[in-house]
Design a protein around this motif. Structure first.
Motif, PDB file in Angstrom:
ATOM      1  N   ALA A  41       0.833  -1.205   0.000  1.00  0.00           N
ATOM      2  CA  ALA A  41       0.000   0.000   0.000  1.00  0.00           C
ATOM      3  C   ALA A  41       0.869   1.257   0.000  1.00  0.00           C
ATOM      4  O   ALA A  41       1.959   1.273   0.555  1.00  0.00           O
ATOM      5  N   GLY A  42       0.357   2.296  -0.628  1.00  0.00           N
ATOM      6  CA  GLY A  42       1.064   3.575  -0.657  1.00  0.00           C
ATOM      7  C   GLY A  42       2.062   3.656  -1.793  1.00  0.00           C
ATOM      8  O   GLY A  42       2.471   2.650  -2.369  1.00  0.00           O
ATOM      9  N   ALA A  43       2.446   4.876  -2.100  1.00  0.00           N
ATOM     10  CA  ALA A  43       3.399   5.122  -3.184  1.00  0.00           C
ATOM     11  C   ALA A  43       4.808   4.750  -2.746  1.00  0.00           C
ATOM     12  O   ALA A  43       5.192   4.973  -1.594  1.00  0.00           O
ATOM     13  N   LYS A  44       5.570   4.181  -3.668  1.00  0.00           N
ATOM     14  CA  LYS A  44       6.957   3.813  -3.380  1.00  0.00           C
ATOM     15  C   LYS A  44       7.735   5.071  -3.000  1.00  0.00           C
ATOM     16  O   LYS A  44       7.729   6.054  -3.729  1.00  0.00           O
ATOM     17  N   GLY A  45       8.354   5.038  -1.835  1.00  0.00           N
ATOM     18  CA  GLY A  45       9.121   6.185  -1.359  1.00  0.00           C
ATOM     19  C   GLY A  45       8.264   7.297  -0.771  1.00  0.00           C
ATOM     20  O   GLY A  45       8.775   8.330  -0.371  1.00  0.00           O
TER      21      GLY A  45
END
Length: 135
Positions: A41-45
């Motif tokens: 889940a969530g954007a990479k970085g």
């Protein structure tokens, strides 16, 4: 394995993935290829986002979503499909993996479903910049 059962790449457990919606390229990919594209889940970085809904892991749904965003598409309907697959897969995992007494299980399914809808709304509202539009 029946014709309707998706093939499973090495290292994946069939019982965890049965019925999840994903493109054939995901099912046929190697664990190494997934590791390059998928981060939960969530954007990479970006901001750390939990892969769990009240103790229930939905990592597989997020990895499929990441895969579809990396593959991209030529238009907004392709992005909508990826987002809907994430929501449907989360709901399938919630239904399959939520246990407990009748009342507790029903409450946890509802609570986790609310969280799944929140994640869906977040990717619809803020995910366009992460989608690979192939124009």
């Amino acid at each position: 394995m029946s014709d309707s059962t998706p093939p499973v790449a090495p290292g994946l457990e069939q019982h965890k993935l049965a019925d999840l919606k994903a493109p054939p390229s995901f099912w046929n990919s190697s664990p190494e290829a997934r590791a390059l594209r998928c981060n939960g889940a969530g954007a990479k970085g970006g901001i750390a986002v939990p892969n769990t809904f009240w103790g229930l892991s939905c990592l597989e749904a997020f990895d499929i979503h990441d895969w579809m965003y990396a593959e991209g598409g030529s238009n907004e309907p392709a992005r909508l499909t990826a987002d809907l697959y994430m929501l449907v897969n989360c709901q399938l995992l919630i239904e399959r993996r939520t246990t407990g007494t009748w009342l507790l299980g029903k409450f946890m399914r509802w609570l986790r479903g609310v969280r799944a809808n929140t994640y869906y709304n977040a990717v619809r509202d803020f995910g366009a910049s992460a989608f690979s539009f192939n124009t």
